[in-house]
Design a protein around this motif. Structure first.
Motif, PDB file in Angstrom:
ATOM      1  N   CYS A   1       0.815  -1.226   0.000  1.00 53.44           N
ATOM      2  CA  CYS A   1       0.000   0.000   0.000  1.00 53.44           C
ATOM      3  C   CYS A   1       0.845   1.272   0.000  1.00 53.44           C
ATOM      4  O   CYS A   1       0.343   2.351   0.295  1.00 53.44           O
ATOM      5  N   SER A   2       2.110   1.147  -0.343  1.00 52.35           N
ATOM      6  CA  SER A   2       2.957   2.362  -0.373  1.00 52.35           C
ATOM      7  C   SER A   2       2.767   3.119  -1.683  1.00 52.35           C
ATOM      8  O   SER A   2       3.319   4.202  -1.855  1.00 52.35           O
ATOM      9  N   GLY A   3       2.027   2.531  -2.625  1.00 51.41           N
ATOM     10  CA  GLY A   3       1.702   3.258  -3.857  1.00 51.41           C
ATOM     11  C   GLY A   3       2.552   2.858  -5.050  1.00 51.41           C
ATOM     12  O   GLY A   3       2.581   3.580  -6.048  1.00 51.41           O
ATOM     13  N   LYS A   4       3.199   1.699  -4.971  1.00 54.27           N
ATOM     14  CA  LYS A   4       4.070   1.294  -6.094  1.00 54.27           C
ATOM     15  C   LYS A   4       3.281   1.174  -7.400  1.00 54.27           C
ATOM     16  O   LYS A   4       3.742   1.623  -8.443  1.00 54.27           O
ATOM     17  N   GLY A   5       2.093   0.575  -7.310  1.00 56.67           N
ATOM     18  CA  GLY A   5       1.274   0.399  -8.520  1.00 56.67           C
ATOM     19  C   GLY A   5       0.863   1.751  -9.100  1.00 56.67           C
ATOM     20  O   GLY A   5       0.926   1.964 -10.320  1.00 56.67           O
ATOM     21  N   THR A   6       0.456   2.667  -8.231  1.00 58.11           N
ATOM     22  CA  THR A   6       0.030   4.001  -8.681  1.00 58.11           C
ATOM     23  C   THR A   6       1.215   4.761  -9.263  1.00 58.11           C
ATOM     24  O   THR A   6       1.092   5.456 -10.275  1.00 58.11           O
ATOM     25  N   ILE A   7       2.364   4.600  -8.643  1.00 57.10           N
ATOM     26  CA  ILE A   7       3.581   5.251  -9.156  1.00 57.10           C
ATOM     27  C   ILE A   7       3.895   4.688 -10.549  1.00 57.10           C
ATOM     28  O   ILE A   7       4.198   5.429 -11.483  1.00 57.10           O
ATOM     29  N   GLY A   8       3.786   3.364 -10.673  1.00 50.16           N
ATOM     30  CA  GLY A   8       4.045   2.721 -11.962  1.00 50.16           C
ATOM     31  C   GLY A   8       3.132   3.282 -13.040  1.00 50.16           C
ATOM     32  O   GLY A   8       3.588   3.666 -14.116  1.00 50.16           O
ATOM     33  N   LEU A   9       1.818   3.374 -12.717  1.00 52.22           N
ATOM     34  CA  LEU A   9       0.858   3.887 -13.707  1.00 52.22           C
ATOM     35  C   LEU A   9       1.167   5.344 -14.058  1.00 52.22           C
ATOM     36  O   LEU A   9       1.148   5.739 -15.222  1.00 52.22           O
ATOM     37  N   GLY A  10       1.479   6.138 -13.027  1.00 53.77           N
ATOM     38  CA  GLY A  10       1.755   7.568 -13.232  1.00 53.77           C
ATOM     39  C   GLY A  10       2.981   7.775 -14.098  1.00 53.77           C
ATOM     40  O   GLY A  10       2.983   8.607 -15.021  1.00 53.77           O
ATOM     41  N   LEU A  11       4.025   7.001 -13.821  1.00 55.24           N
ATOM     42  CA  LEU A  11       5.256   7.157 -14.619  1.00 55.24           C
ATOM     43  C   LEU A  11       5.026   6.677 -16.051  1.00 55.24           C
ATOM     44  O   LEU A  11       5.564   7.245 -17.003  1.00 55.24           O
ATOM     45  N   LYS A  12       4.198   5.670 -16.186  1.00 55.10           N
ATOM     46  CA  LYS A  12       3.908   5.135 -17.524  1.00 55.10           C
ATOM     47  C   LYS A  12       3.085   6.123 -18.354  1.00 55.10           C
ATOM     48  O   LYS A  12       3.273   6.239 -19.553  1.00 55.10           O
ATOM     49  N   GLU A  13       2.181   6.845 -17.670  1.00 54.23           N
ATOM     50  CA  GLU A  13       1.420   7.876 -18.381  1.00 54.23           C
ATOM     51  C   GLU A  13       2.357   8.935 -18.942  1.00 54.23           C
ATOM     52  O   GLU A  13       2.174   9.447 -20.027  1.00 54.23           O
ATOM     53  N   ARG A  14       3.393   9.260 -18.153  1.00 54.25           N
ATOM     54  CA  ARG A  14       4.343  10.279 -18.609  1.00 54.25           C
ATOM     55  C   ARG A  14       5.312   9.723 -19.650  1.00 54.25           C
ATOM     56  O   ARG A  14       5.751  10.431 -20.531  1.00 54.25           O
ATOM     57  N   ASN A  15       5.689   8.454 -19.499  1.00 57.39           N
ATOM     58  CA  ASN A  15       6.647   7.820 -20.424  1.00 57.39           C
ATOM     59  C   ASN A  15       6.119   6.454 -20.833  1.00 57.39           C
ATOM     60  O   ASN A  15       6.470   5.435 -20.223  1.00 57.39           O
TER      61      ASN A  15
ATOM     62  N   THR B   1      -5.143  -0.279  -8.760  1.00 57.09           N
ATOM     63  CA  THR B   1      -5.704  -0.050  -7.421  1.00 57.09           C
ATOM     64  C   THR B   1      -5.909   1.446  -7.236  1.00 57.09           C
ATOM     65  O   THR B   1      -5.162   2.251  -7.803  1.00 57.09           O
ATOM     66  N   SER B   2      -6.903   1.805  -6.457  1.00 55.54           N
ATOM     67  CA  SER B   2      -7.145   3.226  -6.211  1.00 55.54           C
ATOM     68  C   SER B   2      -7.899   3.410  -4.909  1.00 55.54           C
ATOM     69  O   SER B   2      -8.801   2.633  -4.588  1.00 55.54           O
ATOM     70  N   CYS B   3      -7.513   4.448  -4.168  1.00 48.53           N
ATOM     71  CA  CYS B   3      -8.237   4.773  -2.929  1.00 48.53           C
ATOM     72  C   CYS B   3      -9.326   5.810  -3.193  1.00 48.53           C
ATOM     73  O   CYS B   3     -10.052   6.187  -2.289  1.00 48.53           O
ATOM     74  N   PHE B   4      -9.411   6.291  -4.432  1.00 52.14           N
ATOM     75  CA  PHE B   4     -10.354   7.377  -4.737  1.00 52.14           C
ATOM     76  C   PHE B   4     -11.427   6.958  -5.744  1.00 52.14           C
ATOM     77  O   PHE B   4     -12.461   7.580  -5.842  1.00 52.14           O
ATOM     78  N   GLU B   5     -11.141   5.925  -6.523  1.00 57.26           N
ATOM     79  CA  GLU B   5     -12.080   5.523  -7.567  1.00 57.26           C
ATOM     80  C   GLU B   5     -12.738   4.191  -7.188  1.00 57.26           C
ATOM     81  O   GLU B   5     -12.142   3.402  -6.450  1.00 57.26           O
ATOM     82  N   ASN B   6     -13.945   3.983  -7.716  1.00 59.54           N
ATOM     83  CA  ASN B   6     -14.546   2.664  -7.504  1.00 59.54           C
ATOM     84  C   ASN B   6     -15.091   2.058  -8.792  1.00 59.54           C
ATOM     85  O   ASN B   6     -15.833   1.091  -8.772  1.00 59.54           O
TER      86      ASN B   6
END
Ligand code: AMP
Length: 204
Positions: A9-23, A132-137
């Motif tokens: 739950c440290s956000g690795k998946g979200t970080i991965g998605l975010g970095l992929k959106e940029r690159n 995974t997301s803590c804001f979306e369902n």
């Protein structure tokens, strides 16, 4: 090859998605995603039990699969959630030495424990794309679900494993370690990581 590590739950998946959106060319190999994908196949059903209990599963299997996948992409990858214990770190160390692969950076994500507990309670999971997301369902045209390992009991078990292994893993691997706090705004986290990626690419 780069490595992204951090507690559950440290956000690795979200970080991965975010970095992929940029690159979009970045390749993230998430050990958890690979294992969840495998567990859908009847011949790997046994993995499901370890996953739902929050236990490390199938070390030999995951090591071979992750490094073979990394090889496919000529090691231009970011390993996510792998290695998670000393045995796996030793496997990578031997593999990288034997094949002359450089570990360009090890990104160690840090988050306050209280926040990990909060995120575990609120995060949702898309059974189709594994987001995974803590804001979306809602994702992939359907309701997101709760991962069955996202609860306080399993989190504390997984955290205990993480805390007991992380320094052994970091001591074993040869490569620069970058500690990144992901308590606040995800954009800040992504900016910090991207800046280091650019520096690494410039040096290579
Ligand atoms: P994650 O998707 O990173 O939250 O991981 C979910 C689950 O997958 C973990 O609780 C473990 O059961 C399994 N898992 C993830 N990475 C590894 C790994 N490197 N070695 C063994 N099991 C893993």
């Amino acid at each position: 090859m780069k490595i992204l590590l951090g507690p559950p739950c440290s956000g690795k998946g979200t970080i991965g998605l975010g970095l992929k959106e940029r690159n979009p060319e970045l390749v993230f190999l998430s050990a958890g995603n690979v294992l969840r994908e495998m567990a859908r196949k009847p011949e790997y059903k046994f993995i499901e039990e370890g996953l739902s209990r929050g236990e490390m599963v199938a070390t030999d299997l995951i090591c071979e699969i992750m490094m073979k996948k990394a090889e496919e992409y000529n090691y231009k990858v970011i390993l996510d959630g792998f290695p998670r214990n000393l045995m796996q770190a030793n496997y990578i160390k031997n593999w990288t030495e034997k094949n002359n692969i450089k570990i360009e950076g090890i990104f160690c994500i840090q988050v306050d424990e209280a926040l990990l507990i909060k995120r575990t309670a609120t995060r949702n999971f898309c059974n189709i794309c594994q987001k995974t997301s803590c804001f979306e369902n809602f994702c992939c045209n359907q309701e997101m679900i709760k991962r069955n390992d996202d609860n306080a009991e399993i989190l504390s078990k997984r955290l205990a494993i993480y805390n007991s292994e992380i320094s052994l893993v970091l001591n074993c691997l040869c490569g620069p370690v970058y500690y990144i706090y992901n308590n606040e705004d995800i954009t800040n986290t992504l900016n910090k990581i991207e800046k280091i990626f650019n520096e690494i690419d410039f040096l290579n």
